[in-house]
Every structure is written in C-alpha cells, then in structure tokens.
Write a protein that holds these residues in place. Structure first.
Motif, PDB file in Angstrom:
ATOM      1  N   ASP A 210       2.077 -17.747  15.245  1.00 25.47           N
ATOM      2  CA  ASP A 210       2.886 -17.588  16.605  1.00 25.47           C
ATOM      3  C   ASP A 210       3.815 -16.384  16.924  1.00 25.47           C
ATOM      4  O   ASP A 210       4.471 -15.798  17.501  1.00 25.47           O
ATOM      5  CB  ASP A 210       4.212 -18.360  16.759  1.00 25.47           C
ATOM      6  CG  ASP A 210       4.007 -20.000  17.417  1.00 25.47           C
ATOM      7  OD1 ASP A 210       2.803 -19.814  17.760  1.00 25.47           O
ATOM      8  OD2 ASP A 210       4.773 -21.163  16.920  1.00 25.47           O
ATOM      9  N   GLY A 211       3.773 -15.602  15.572  1.00 23.17           N
ATOM     10  CA  GLY A 211       4.321 -14.426  15.549  1.00 23.17           C
ATOM     11  C   GLY A 211       5.466 -14.342  14.292  1.00 23.17           C
ATOM     12  O   GLY A 211       5.950 -13.198  14.653  1.00 23.17           O
ATOM     13  N   ALA A 212       6.100 -14.921  13.609  1.00 28.00           N
ATOM     14  CA  ALA A 212       6.780 -14.852  12.615  1.00 28.00           C
ATOM     15  C   ALA A 212       6.411 -13.791  11.148  1.00 28.00           C
ATOM     16  O   ALA A 212       5.041 -14.683  10.390  1.00 28.00           O
ATOM     17  CB  ALA A 212       7.186 -16.513  11.785  1.00 28.00           C
ATOM     18  N   ASP A 213       6.470 -12.828  11.105  1.00 31.87           N
ATOM     19  CA  ASP A 213       5.580 -11.772  10.165  1.00 31.87           C
ATOM     20  C   ASP A 213       6.441 -11.948   9.340  1.00 31.87           C
ATOM     21  O   ASP A 213       7.210 -12.064   9.297  1.00 31.87           O
ATOM     22  CB  ASP A 213       5.888 -10.170  11.277  1.00 31.87           C
ATOM     23  CG  ASP A 213       4.824  -9.779  12.270  1.00 31.87           C
ATOM     24  OD1 ASP A 213       3.782 -11.013  11.948  1.00 31.87           O
ATOM     25  OD2 ASP A 213       4.461  -9.416  12.421  1.00 31.87           O
ATOM     26  N   GLY A 214       6.279 -11.965   7.534  1.00 32.11           N
ATOM     27  CA  GLY A 214       6.930 -11.400   6.950  1.00 32.11           C
ATOM     28  C   GLY A 214       6.478 -12.561   5.727  1.00 32.11           C
ATOM     29  O   GLY A 214       6.108 -12.865   5.790  1.00 32.11           O
ATOM     30  N   ILE A 215       8.196 -12.588   4.376  1.00 28.71           N
ATOM     31  CA  ILE A 215       8.017 -13.647   4.335  1.00 28.71           C
ATOM     32  C   ILE A 215       8.399 -15.010   3.937  1.00 28.71           C
ATOM     33  O   ILE A 215      10.511 -14.533   4.483  1.00 28.71           O
ATOM     34  CB  ILE A 215       8.226 -13.128   2.461  1.00 28.71           C
ATOM     35  CG1 ILE A 215       7.068 -12.226   1.782  1.00 28.71           C
ATOM     36  CG2 ILE A 215       7.672 -13.738   1.808  1.00 28.71           C
ATOM     37  CD1 ILE A 215       7.282 -10.873   0.340  1.00 28.71           C
ATOM     38  N   TYR A 216       8.011 -16.423   3.344  1.00 26.42           N
ATOM     39  CA  TYR A 216       8.606 -17.093   3.976  1.00 26.42           C
ATOM     40  C   TYR A 216       8.654 -18.507   2.488  1.00 26.42           C
ATOM     41  O   TYR A 216       7.275 -18.544   2.332  1.00 26.42           O
ATOM     42  CB  TYR A 216       8.409 -17.957   4.848  1.00 26.42           C
ATOM     43  CG  TYR A 216       8.491 -17.198   6.541  1.00 26.42           C
ATOM     44  CD1 TYR A 216      10.303 -16.970   6.934  1.00 26.42           C
ATOM     45  CD2 TYR A 216       7.963 -15.855   6.742  1.00 26.42           C
ATOM     46  CE1 TYR A 216       9.910 -16.552   7.951  1.00 26.42           C
ATOM     47  CE2 TYR A 216       8.301 -15.026   8.225  1.00 26.42           C
ATOM     48  CZ  TYR A 216       8.916 -15.590   8.980  1.00 26.42           C
ATOM     49  OH  TYR A 216       9.776 -14.949   9.568  1.00 26.42           O
ATOM     50  N   ASN A 217       9.340 -18.451   2.448  1.00 28.77           N
ATOM     51  CA  ASN A 217       8.945 -19.593   1.381  1.00 28.77           C
ATOM     52  C   ASN A 217       9.635 -21.341   2.484  1.00 28.77           C
ATOM     53  O   ASN A 217       9.439 -21.582   3.242  1.00 28.77           O
ATOM     54  CB  ASN A 217      10.512 -20.341   0.921  1.00 28.77           C
ATOM     55  CG  ASN A 217      10.967 -19.089  -0.199  1.00 28.77           C
ATOM     56  OD1 ASN A 217       9.901 -17.901  -1.061  1.00 28.77           O
ATOM     57  ND2 ASN A 217      12.383 -19.331  -0.906  1.00 28.77           N
ATOM     58  N   LEU A 259      13.084 -19.285   7.167  1.00 35.67           N
ATOM     59  CA  LEU A 259      11.320 -20.276   7.527  1.00 35.67           C
ATOM     60  C   LEU A 259      12.285 -21.454   8.973  1.00 35.67           C
ATOM     61  O   LEU A 259      11.399 -21.802   9.984  1.00 35.67           O
ATOM     62  CB  LEU A 259      10.659 -21.212   6.431  1.00 35.67           C
ATOM     63  CG  LEU A 259       9.323 -21.563   7.751  1.00 35.67           C
ATOM     64  CD1 LEU A 259       8.703 -20.408   7.806  1.00 35.67           C
ATOM     65  CD2 LEU A 259       8.547 -22.471   6.751  1.00 35.67           C
ATOM     66  N   GLU A 260      13.229 -21.697   8.245  1.00 36.24           N
ATOM     67  CA  GLU A 260      13.943 -22.800   9.314  1.00 36.24           C
ATOM     68  C   GLU A 260      14.567 -22.713  10.387  1.00 36.24           C
ATOM     69  O   GLU A 260      14.468 -22.830  11.671  1.00 36.24           O
ATOM     70  CB  GLU A 260      15.321 -23.642   8.383  1.00 36.24           C
ATOM     71  CG  GLU A 260      14.222 -24.549   7.739  1.00 36.24           C
ATOM     72  CD  GLU A 260      15.477 -25.130   7.283  1.00 36.24           C
ATOM     73  OE1 GLU A 260      16.424 -25.963   7.617  1.00 36.24           O
ATOM     74  OE2 GLU A 260      15.698 -25.757   6.128  1.00 36.24           O
ATOM     75  N   LYS A 261      14.757 -21.218  10.296  1.00 39.64           N
ATOM     76  CA  LYS A 261      15.023 -20.206  11.917  1.00 39.64           C
ATOM     77  C   LYS A 261      13.910 -20.281  13.016  1.00 39.64           C
ATOM     78  O   LYS A 261      14.042 -19.719  13.930  1.00 39.64           O
ATOM     79  CB  LYS A 261      15.723 -18.950  11.522  1.00 39.64           C
ATOM     80  CG  LYS A 261      17.133 -19.244  10.658  1.00 39.64           C
ATOM     81  CD  LYS A 261      17.221 -17.973  10.661  1.00 39.64           C
ATOM     82  CE  LYS A 261      18.849 -18.048   9.645  1.00 39.64           C
ATOM     83  NZ  LYS A 261      19.753 -16.284   9.322  1.00 39.64           N
ATOM     84  N   THR A 262      12.474 -20.324  12.449  1.00 39.86           N
ATOM     85  CA  THR A 262      11.245 -20.156  13.173  1.00 39.86           C
ATOM     86  C   THR A 262      11.005 -21.875  14.071  1.00 39.86           C
ATOM     87  O   THR A 262      10.138 -21.585  14.656  1.00 39.86           O
ATOM     88  CB  THR A 262      10.272 -19.694  12.658  1.00 39.86           C
ATOM     89  OG1 THR A 262       9.799 -21.060  11.189  1.00 39.86           O
ATOM     90  CG2 THR A 262      10.846 -18.327  11.708  1.00 39.86           C
ATOM     91  N   GLY A 263      11.674 -22.514  13.141  1.00 40.70           N
ATOM     92  CA  GLY A 263      11.575 -24.047  13.888  1.00 40.70           C
ATOM     93  C   GLY A 263      10.700 -24.780  12.413  1.00 40.70           C
ATOM     94  O   GLY A 263      10.015 -25.739  13.357  1.00 40.70           O
TER      95      GLY A 263
END
Length: 290
Positions: A210-217, A259-263
């Motif tokens: 969906d477009g969440a760029d970058g690093i996520y745990n 990550l939770e901020k993205t849904g």
C-alpha cells in the motif's frame, strides 16, 4: 495489483500468497518448482525462479515480494551449513540481482528480512537502532536491506521474527518435531523466543504494498516452550514432559509501534490458540471444526 512472490511455496511465503489471493490480487509465485495442486486458497500463476539464475522479466508486474531464501532445511541461523560462499552467492547476490531488475522496471519491492539483523542487543528492538548481526544469515539480510534502501526505489523492509501457523499440503509446521518429542515423553530443552502468526506477516506485507516505505519490525508474542506445550496439551489432551521455564530476560522484544501506525495488528494469544487447533485438525488429532 499484479504481484509476484518469490519463495511463495515456503512455510512463510504461502501465508503471503494466500492473503494476496483473498484480497483479489493477480499473484505469480516465483519458485524453482510449481506448487502442488490446491496448495493455495485459489489459483496462482507460476514462474520459474532460482536465486542462482537470471531474473525473469518483471515489467508485467506492479510489485515483488521477496521471500525466497536458500538455506539448510530447518535452519536460518547457521543455514549456510558447510558452504558459506554458496550461501552468500545465492541469497545475497541473488537478492541484489532481483532488486536491480525491479529498480530497472520501476517496480515496488517488499523484502522479507529478519530480526537476526539486530544481533545481540539489550532492551527493546527498534528500527532505528544500530544493527550488529552475529550470524551469516543476519549479515546477508542486512547487506541486502542496505542495498535495497540505497537504490532509491519504492521499497519496504520487514524485519520478521519467527513465523508460525498451520502448514500447507506436504509441509510440516515449525513445531512438528517439538510436538512429537513432547508426545514421546522426551526431555525438552528450555527456550523462549518471539513469534508472529503467518497471517500477521501477510498483513504487514499488505501495508508495504500500500506504500509504507522503509523498515518495519514484524512481531507479536514472546513465547516460552513451556507455555506453548501447555497450550498444545489444552487443545489436544496430549501430555508429556514440560520443560523448565527459560530466562525471558535473555530475549529482546521487538517494537511494532511503527508498523501498527500503518494499520497492522498483532494476533496475540488467540491467534496462537486458533493455529494450534487447526494444526491438530490437520494432523487428525481433533475432528474438523472441533
């Protein structure tokens, strides 16, 4: 969206493919061997892909989820076995070729990385901390991450903890040997680790597409083997020798706040219990729908 998933027939990849199919995406599985019939929830196209070979044409796709990883069966850390050079050639060099091809085609990449890039750390693991991997597995993944993010293309890196869940046809789930040993009354060594359901990982992949760029745990629960086996006993009635409780202070939790901020949402203990029931049903220990 037209999405290719490398390594889509693996234990981890299958969760990603099934979720994409449920969401209505046009999915191509890129693996050395085609999937077994009815391996996925719906039909997925197949494209031959080998980390050691040339990259197929990606121009017809919108995005690539890179989940393929070549390793000694059942081992990620130490997965190089006695061939570290071949391990790096296939996994690091092969990933870099794929990323270059995706950049040339202008396609988004979601890369399945690992918590092993952090190495030994104290306290909560966050995406902005300095990584100190102490295994070849973690070092290879970290080098691939850096190359992907430095390319300037649209990319998401998911640092994933241990993934669990019901297996597909012809697969054994990650705890199969542990459960067999428990049923046989064998002594089991204490151990604790972080875990995430495969469907939670699939949600994170969706956020990347969906477009969440970058690093996520990507993580969820801290799970002691003793607690896992107690849950398995409660589900199945199978009893055995419970291990001592491990030292929980020896494992660092992974923060998923970003990550939770993205849904994204973690499944928690209820998703674990649901997975154990499904595993028991697949093994014929419980009747379907129990």
């Amino acid at each position: 969206m037209r999405v290719a998933v490398t390594g889509g027939t693996g234990l981890v990849g299958r969760f990603i493919v099934n979720d994409l199919l449920r969401e209505g995406h046009d999915v191509t599985v890129m693996t050395r061997r085609p999937p077994l019939p009815d391996f996925f929830a719906k039909h997925a196209a197949h494209q031959f892909y080998d980390l050691d070979a040339d990259v197929p044409d990606l121009k017809r796709l919108d995005a690539i989820v890179h989940a393929a990883f070549d390793h000694v069966p059942g081992r990620y850390r130490g997965g190089e076995g006695d061939d570290p050079e071949g391990f790096l050639r296939r996994n690091l060099d092969g990933s870099l070729r794929l990323f270059d091809a995706a950049a040339e085609a202008g396609r988004r990449v979601v890369f399945i990385s690992t918590r092993a890039v952090y190495g030994p750390q104290n306290g909560m693991l966050t995406e902005d901390m300095v990584c100190r991997p102490d295994t070849l597995y973690g070092k290879a993944k970290l080098q691939a991450e850096k190359a992907l993010l430095a390319s300037g293309q649209q990319a998401t890196v998911l640092r994933v903890t241990g993934v669990y869940g019901p297996p597909g046809p012809g697969q054994r789930h990650k705890w199969a040997d542990l459960f067999d040993d428990f049923a046989a009354g064998k002594r089991i060594a204490p151990r604790v680790g972080t875990e995430v359901h495969g469907d939670c990982l699939a949600i994170a992949v969706g956020r990347g597409l969906d477009g969440a760029d970058g690093i996520y745990n990507v993580s969820d629960i801290v799970l002691d083997r003793r607690d896992l086996l107690e849950e398995w006993r409660a589900v199945t009635g199978i009893d055995g020798r419970l291990p001592d409780r491990a030292d929980a202070s020896a494992i660092s939790r992974m923060s998923t706040e970003k990550l939770e901020k993205t849904g994204y949402w973690p499944g928690g203990i209820e998703w674990l219990r649901s997975a154990l029931r499904e595993i028991a049903e697949q093994a014929g220990i419980l009747p379907k729908g129990a």
